[in-house]
Write a protein that holds these residues in place. Structure first.
Motif, PDB file in Angstrom:
ATOM      1  N   GLY A  67       0.781  -1.226   0.000  1.00  0.00           N
ATOM      2  CA  GLY A  67       0.000   0.000   0.000  1.00  0.00           C
ATOM      3  C   GLY A  67       0.812   1.274   0.000  1.00  0.00           C
ATOM      4  O   GLY A  67       0.375   2.301  -0.542  1.00  0.00           O
ATOM      5  N   ASP A  68       2.021   1.224   0.583  1.00  0.00           N
ATOM      6  CA  ASP A  68       2.806   2.453   0.672  1.00  0.00           C
ATOM      7  C   ASP A  68       3.269   2.970  -0.679  1.00  0.00           C
ATOM      8  O   ASP A  68       3.703   4.118  -0.794  1.00  0.00           O
ATOM      9  CB  ASP A  68       4.007   2.261   1.604  1.00  0.00           C
ATOM     10  CG  ASP A  68       4.868   1.069   1.226  1.00  0.00           C
ATOM     11  OD1 ASP A  68       4.405   0.205   0.450  1.00  0.00           O
ATOM     12  OD2 ASP A  68       6.007   0.978   1.721  1.00  0.00           O
ATOM     13  N   VAL A  69       3.150   2.156  -1.734  1.00  0.00           N
ATOM     14  CA  VAL A  69       3.538   2.639  -3.051  1.00  0.00           C
ATOM     15  C   VAL A  69       2.580   3.728  -3.539  1.00  0.00           C
ATOM     16  O   VAL A  69       2.907   4.496  -4.449  1.00  0.00           O
ATOM     17  CB  VAL A  69       3.586   1.461  -4.059  1.00  0.00           C
ATOM     18  CG1 VAL A  69       2.187   1.064  -4.521  1.00  0.00           C
ATOM     19  CG2 VAL A  69       4.453   1.803  -5.254  1.00  0.00           C
ATOM     20  N   PHE A  70       1.400   3.822  -2.917  1.00  0.00           N
ATOM     21  CA  PHE A  70       0.420   4.829  -3.304  1.00  0.00           C
ATOM     22  C   PHE A  70       0.480   6.078  -2.438  1.00  0.00           C
ATOM     23  O   PHE A  70      -0.341   6.988  -2.610  1.00  0.00           O
ATOM     24  CB  PHE A  70      -0.992   4.240  -3.252  1.00  0.00           C
ATOM     25  CG  PHE A  70      -1.220   3.137  -4.248  1.00  0.00           C
ATOM     26  CD1 PHE A  70      -1.168   3.394  -5.603  1.00  0.00           C
ATOM     27  CD2 PHE A  70      -1.482   1.843  -3.825  1.00  0.00           C
ATOM     28  CE1 PHE A  70      -1.376   2.387  -6.525  1.00  0.00           C
ATOM     29  CE2 PHE A  70      -1.702   0.826  -4.737  1.00  0.00           C
ATOM     30  CZ  PHE A  70      -1.645   1.094  -6.087  1.00  0.00           C
ATOM     31  N   ARG A 103       8.677   5.781  -2.314  1.00  0.00           N
ATOM     32  CA  ARG A 103      10.051   5.679  -2.798  1.00  0.00           C
ATOM     33  C   ARG A 103      10.098   5.068  -4.198  1.00  0.00           C
ATOM     34  O   ARG A 103       9.509   4.032  -4.476  1.00  0.00           O
ATOM     35  CB  ARG A 103      10.870   4.816  -1.843  1.00  0.00           C
ATOM     36  CG  ARG A 103      10.206   3.511  -1.483  1.00  0.00           C
ATOM     37  CD  ARG A 103      10.942   2.809  -0.383  1.00  0.00           C
ATOM     38  NE  ARG A 103      10.112   1.805   0.256  1.00  0.00           N
ATOM     39  CZ  ARG A 103      10.543   0.973   1.188  1.00  0.00           C
ATOM     40  NH1 ARG A 103      11.782   1.026   1.586  1.00  0.00           N
ATOM     41  NH2 ARG A 103       9.721   0.094   1.724  1.00  0.00           N
ATOM     42  N   GLY A 104      10.829   5.726  -5.087  1.00  0.00           N
ATOM     43  CA  GLY A 104      11.028   5.212  -6.425  1.00  0.00           C
ATOM     44  C   GLY A 104       9.842   5.382  -7.361  1.00  0.00           C
ATOM     45  O   GLY A 104       9.916   5.008  -8.522  1.00  0.00           O
ATOM     46  N   VAL A 105       8.744   5.949  -6.865  1.00  0.00           N
ATOM     47  CA  VAL A 105       7.549   6.096  -7.689  1.00  0.00           C
ATOM     48  C   VAL A 105       7.024   7.523  -7.544  1.00  0.00           C
ATOM     49  O   VAL A 105       6.944   8.047  -6.441  1.00  0.00           O
ATOM     50  CB  VAL A 105       6.451   5.101  -7.270  1.00  0.00           C
ATOM     51  CG1 VAL A 105       5.186   5.323  -8.089  1.00  0.00           C
ATOM     52  CG2 VAL A 105       6.939   3.668  -7.441  1.00  0.00           C
ATOM     53  N   ARG A 106       6.692   8.143  -8.661  1.00  0.00           N
ATOM     54  CA  ARG A 106       6.168   9.503  -8.620  1.00  0.00           C
ATOM     55  C   ARG A 106       4.780   9.507  -7.985  1.00  0.00           C
ATOM     56  O   ARG A 106       3.873   8.799  -8.400  1.00  0.00           O
ATOM     57  CB  ARG A 106       6.092  10.074 -10.040  1.00  0.00           C
ATOM     58  CG  ARG A 106       5.603  11.512 -10.104  1.00  0.00           C
ATOM     59  CD  ARG A 106       5.647  12.018 -11.536  1.00  0.00           C
ATOM     60  NE  ARG A 106       4.806  11.205 -12.408  1.00  0.00           N
ATOM     61  CZ  ARG A 106       3.492  11.407 -12.568  1.00  0.00           C
ATOM     62  NH1 ARG A 106       2.879  12.356 -11.883  1.00  0.00           N
ATOM     63  NH2 ARG A 106       2.804  10.656 -13.402  1.00  0.00           N
ATOM     64  N   GLY A 107       4.614  10.306  -6.946  1.00  0.00           N
ATOM     65  CA  GLY A 107       3.342  10.348  -6.236  1.00  0.00           C
ATOM     66  C   GLY A 107       2.294  11.155  -6.981  1.00  0.00           C
ATOM     67  O   GLY A 107       2.594  11.943  -7.872  1.00  0.00           O
TER      68      GLY A 107
END
Length: 293
Positions: free
Chosen positions: A49-52, A57-61
């Motif tokens: 879930g933290d990818v959203f 980290r490493g992913v454009r929010g």
């Protein structure tokens, strides 16, 4: 056992989810007659879930949508209309079907009508339902369209798998993540249990799966022996209730065991899925089919 959560968990974590969800799994297994066979310590959480989060980290929010007017992406608009159609089929007494304009390109007016209709369904109760649904649309779109997010989520599953993993349970978007991770898994994961799954939604989900379906049939993850799919009859996220016709292996060698549940007014709730006796039976059968257990 590995449990893969669904959408809306970006402000939580693996350990904060574990307590209640692990207990619910044990309750379901005990309700199915498996008392003493499983403990909460036997259950791990695959957390992605933290990818959203805004600064993942490493992913454009991205900002979370706050109103229907923020839905400027065609994928999100199309998914919203598909959910409206599913709600109208599931609950014709509560949700009016889209008019003819719902079959054409989505517009802001159509999107607002879709939202208003969905908020009358059993699947979206409560004052926070609109924000929750908007967040759902965006997370599904980002997972299916952003390779970095897709890889991050899948790896969150595969890193939790061990040679002793007997069952993988995936809920909502987590069922898509679990399915794709298992399709790429060279080892053995025993059984897959999907809950409230959108895997069968045509065009927006099914046709975007990896590996891609061939001739209208999705791949069977070669590392699993069995697959049980459960959903509430009013769940618009699981708009296609039976996954067997889409994923069964011809010849009867591998078949999805589909079940429809009644989760009361929380039709998409993971806890209610897990404590249901039918879910418990699916998990229990997988555990008993595992050598050494």
């Amino acid at each position: 056992m590995v449990l893969v959560h669904g959408i809306g968990k970006q402000y939580l974590g693996r350990l904060s989810l574990h307590g209640a969800l692990a207990a619910a799994v044990v309750d379901g297994v005990e309700r199915a007659g498996g008392e003493g066979l499983l403990t909460p310590q036997d259950i791990d959480i695959a957390f992605y879930g933290d990818v959203f989060r805004k600064r993942a980290r490493g992913v454009r929010g991205e900002d979370e949508p706050r109103r229907v007017a923020d839905l400027d992406d065609p994928f999100e608009q199309r998914l919203l209309l598909d959910l409206w159609r599913a709600a109208a089929v599931a609950e014709p007494d509560r949700v009016a079907a889209p008019a003819a304009e719902g079959t054409r390109a989505p517009t802001p007016v159509t999107a607002q009508r879709a939202m208003n209709a969905l908020l009358r369904s059993r699947c979206m109760p409560g004052a926070v339902a609109e924000r929750f649904l908007l967040g759902t649309l965006r997370q599904v779109r980002r997972y299916l369209n952003d390779p970095a997010i897709r890889q991050y989520a899948r790896e969150a599953v595969t890193v939790r798998l061990t040679p002793d993993t007997a069952v993988v349970i995936g809920h909502s978007l987590g069922s898509v993540v679990a399915y794709e991770a298992l399709c790429a898994e060279p080892g053995s994961a025993g059984a897959l249990v999907t809950l409230g799954s959108p895997l069968g939604m045509p065009k927006v989900v099914f046709d975007r799966l990896e590996p891609a379906p061939l001739d209208g049939r999705g791949a069977w993850p070669h590392c699993i022996r069995s697959w049980s799919n459960l959903c509430d009859r009013h769940d618009v996220v699981a708009s296609v209730k039976r996954l067997g016709p889409l994923f069964d292996v011809p010849g009867g060698r591998r078949r999805v065991d589909d079940h429809v549940l009644d989760n009361g007014w929380k039709v998409h709730d993971l806890g209610r899925h897990l404590t249901d006796e039918a879910t418990g039976r699916a998990v229990l059968a997988a555990l008993r089919a595992t050598p050494g257990l």
